[in-house]
Design an enzyme around this catalytic site. Structure first.
Site, PDB file in Angstrom:
ATOM      1  CG  ASP A  85      -5.071   5.159   2.857  1.00 43.60           C
ATOM      2  OD1 ASP A  85      -5.153   4.714   4.024  1.00 43.60           O
ATOM      3  OD2 ASP A  85      -4.020   5.577   2.361  1.00 43.60           O
ATOM      4  CG  ASN A 136       4.331  -1.763   5.068  1.00 41.82           C
ATOM      5  OD1 ASN A 136       5.466  -2.109   5.388  1.00 41.82           O
ATOM      6  ND2 ASN A 136       3.334  -2.625   5.038  1.00 41.82           N
ATOM      7  CB  CYS A 148      -3.675   1.605   7.121  1.00 42.23           C
ATOM      8  SG  CYS A 148      -3.524   3.001   8.268  1.00 42.23           S
ATOM      9  NE  ARG A 149      -4.505   1.577   1.749  1.00 47.39           N
ATOM     10  CZ  ARG A 149      -4.293   2.281   0.654  1.00 47.39           C
ATOM     11  NH1 ARG A 149      -5.184   2.261  -0.324  1.00 47.39           N
ATOM     12  NH2 ARG A 149      -3.201   3.012   0.531  1.00 47.39           N
ATOM     13  CB  SER A 150       0.146  -3.518   2.696  1.00 47.92           C
ATOM     14  OG  SER A 150       1.045  -2.635   3.301  1.00 47.92           O
ATOM     15  CB  CYS A 201      -0.985  -0.023   1.175  1.00 50.74           C
ATOM     16  SG  CYS A 201      -0.233   0.008   2.813  1.00 50.74           S
TER      17      CYS A 201
END
Ligand code: 4NP
Length: 147
Positions: A120, A12, A14-16, A9
């Protein structure tokens, strides 16, 4: 067969890392990592509100540390998965000549959601919504890898 999967993401944090946390819990027979296209948060653990939302679902992300995506990652993984089109473009801009590692959107593995990216949550603040989408897509990805 064991696959090596990299989730990417922007930051690195939050999402990934959430995708990595869900994937390693559901598909421990594969190997995985995550990275950010930007290095702002390198060395940091996942963002507190994302860790809390994940912990509510039984996922501990506290051991993960951010790092920046590099061109060398194309040779270290069998599949690279981004969260939105900007991630994909930033990843592709570093592809080494001749390298053919597939790069896909995470939402490609959750067509039933109708989503074409993972919004995001650092900006939307919808950490649970992001986790819902990530969990659905990791289910699809795991079945795809193990079929
Ligand atoms: P991520 O979210 O890409 O899902 O980790 C973000 C985290 C931090 C920032 C942007 C996005 N930031 O601007 O610091």
């Amino acid at each position: 067969m064991t696959h090596r999967i990299l989730f990417v993401c922007l930051g690195n944090i939050c999402r990934s890392p959430a995708a990595e946390g869900v994937f390693r819990a559901r598909a421990p027979h594969h190997s995985s990592d995550s990275a950010g296209t930007m290095g702002w948060h390198a060395g940091n653990p996942p963002y507190g509100p994302m860790q809390s939302a994940a912990r509510s679902r039984g996922l501990d992300l506290s051991d993960l540390r951010a790092r920046q995506f590099t061109a060398a990652d194309f040779n270290r993984f069998d599949l690279i998965i981004g969260m939105d089109d900007t991630n994909i473009a930033d990843i592709e801009s570093l592809r080494p000549p001749g390298n053919e590692t597939p790069v896909r959107l995470l939402t490609d593995f959750a067509p039933e959601t109708g989503a074409n990216h993972v919004p995001d949550p650092y900006y939307t603040r919808d950490f649970d919504g992001a986790l819902d989408l990530i969990e659905a897509a990791i289910d699809g990805l795991s079945s795809h890898l193990d079929r």
